[in-house]
Enzyme design. Sequence first.
Site, short mmCIF file in Angstrom:
data_model
loop_
_atom_site.label_atom_id
_atom_site.label_comp_id
_atom_site.label_asym_id
_atom_site.label_seq_id
_atom_site.Cartn_x
_atom_site.Cartn_y
_atom_site.Cartn_z
N LYS A 17 -27.23 -3.88 43.70
CA LYS A 17 -26.99 -3.24 45.00
C LYS A 17 -27.35 -1.74 44.96
O LYS A 17 -28.06 -1.25 45.82
CB LYS A 17 -25.51 -3.41 45.42
N ARG A 92 -14.56 -5.47 49.54
CA ARG A 92 -14.55 -6.52 48.53
C ARG A 92 -13.47 -7.56 48.81
O ARG A 92 -13.36 -8.53 48.07
CB ARG A 92 -14.28 -5.91 47.16
N ARG A 131 -27.27 -3.33 31.12
CA ARG A 131 -27.24 -2.07 31.88
C ARG A 131 -26.85 -0.88 31.00
O ARG A 131 -25.91 -0.97 30.21
CB ARG A 131 -26.24 -2.20 33.04
N ARG A 165 -21.43 1.16 30.49
CA ARG A 165 -20.17 1.28 31.24
C ARG A 165 -19.08 0.51 30.51
O ARG A 165 -19.32 -0.57 29.98
CB ARG A 165 -20.36 0.68 32.65
N ARG A 176 -14.82 -9.99 36.30
CA ARG A 176 -15.32 -9.40 37.56
C ARG A 176 -16.02 -10.45 38.40
O ARG A 176 -15.90 -10.46 39.63
CB ARG A 176 -16.25 -8.22 37.25
#
Length: 221
Positions: A17, A92, A131, A165, A176
């Site tokens: 996103k 969310r 990531r 992260r 998640r």
Amino acid sequence: MSEQKRLLFLGAPGVGKGTYAGPLSQLWNIPTISTGDLLRANVKKETELGKKAREYMDRGALVPDDLVTQMVADRLREADAAEGFILDGFPRTLAQAEALHEILSRQDQALTGVINIDVTRDVIIKRLTGRRVCPQCGANYNVNTNLTPKKEGYCDACAAALMQRSDDNEETIKKRLQIYEEQTAPLIDFYRRTGLLRTITALGEIDEIVGMIRSAAEWKQ
Ligand code: AMP
């Protein structure tokens, strides 16, 4: 004159996103409002909100609705959001979606589009575990895709050492994704009923996907 865009990007963690929102924010000259980024900034600065949010974020849980909603309401009142915005990572939950509707109504505004960004779970896990982020300038890289930095482990823009992260480890990622399925995926139907939903399958080059999102957002205009 182009019409205002008040958009929401829906999609599981890791669909990209933020990656797609960046160039579109520039193109349309509107801010991307990422609740994940806003919360991480609060954690870093050790604000009251940051202290409360941290324990939820570290275990991959959602930060309570009232805290996040207040933060978004404050951000949407800032001058740069008056001409439009892209929301990334909010709402969310259904309660957040209803709160967003209220916040915008009070400003005589409404969303103009909801882009649902879709990819398979395997691709998501590959993207999230690969990531890497620059702690200095916030640039994103990925060691599992063609978004690798030029020099392994270092930011192309500011040469800082890249980091992972703290919530991008496999156990937290699974949590998640489960929360996404349970609490956020129902928003797809919620927004389909409003007629605002467009679904994009995010496979291919970033430029192509950005182009598809752009067409979907400009549809009907
Ligand atoms: P993100 O960067 O969007 O993946 O968000 C990172 C973390 O911030 C999430 O796992 C949640 O703990 C928290 N967070 C971000 N946005 C929200 C939201 N809209 N509601 C609740 N928690 C959020």
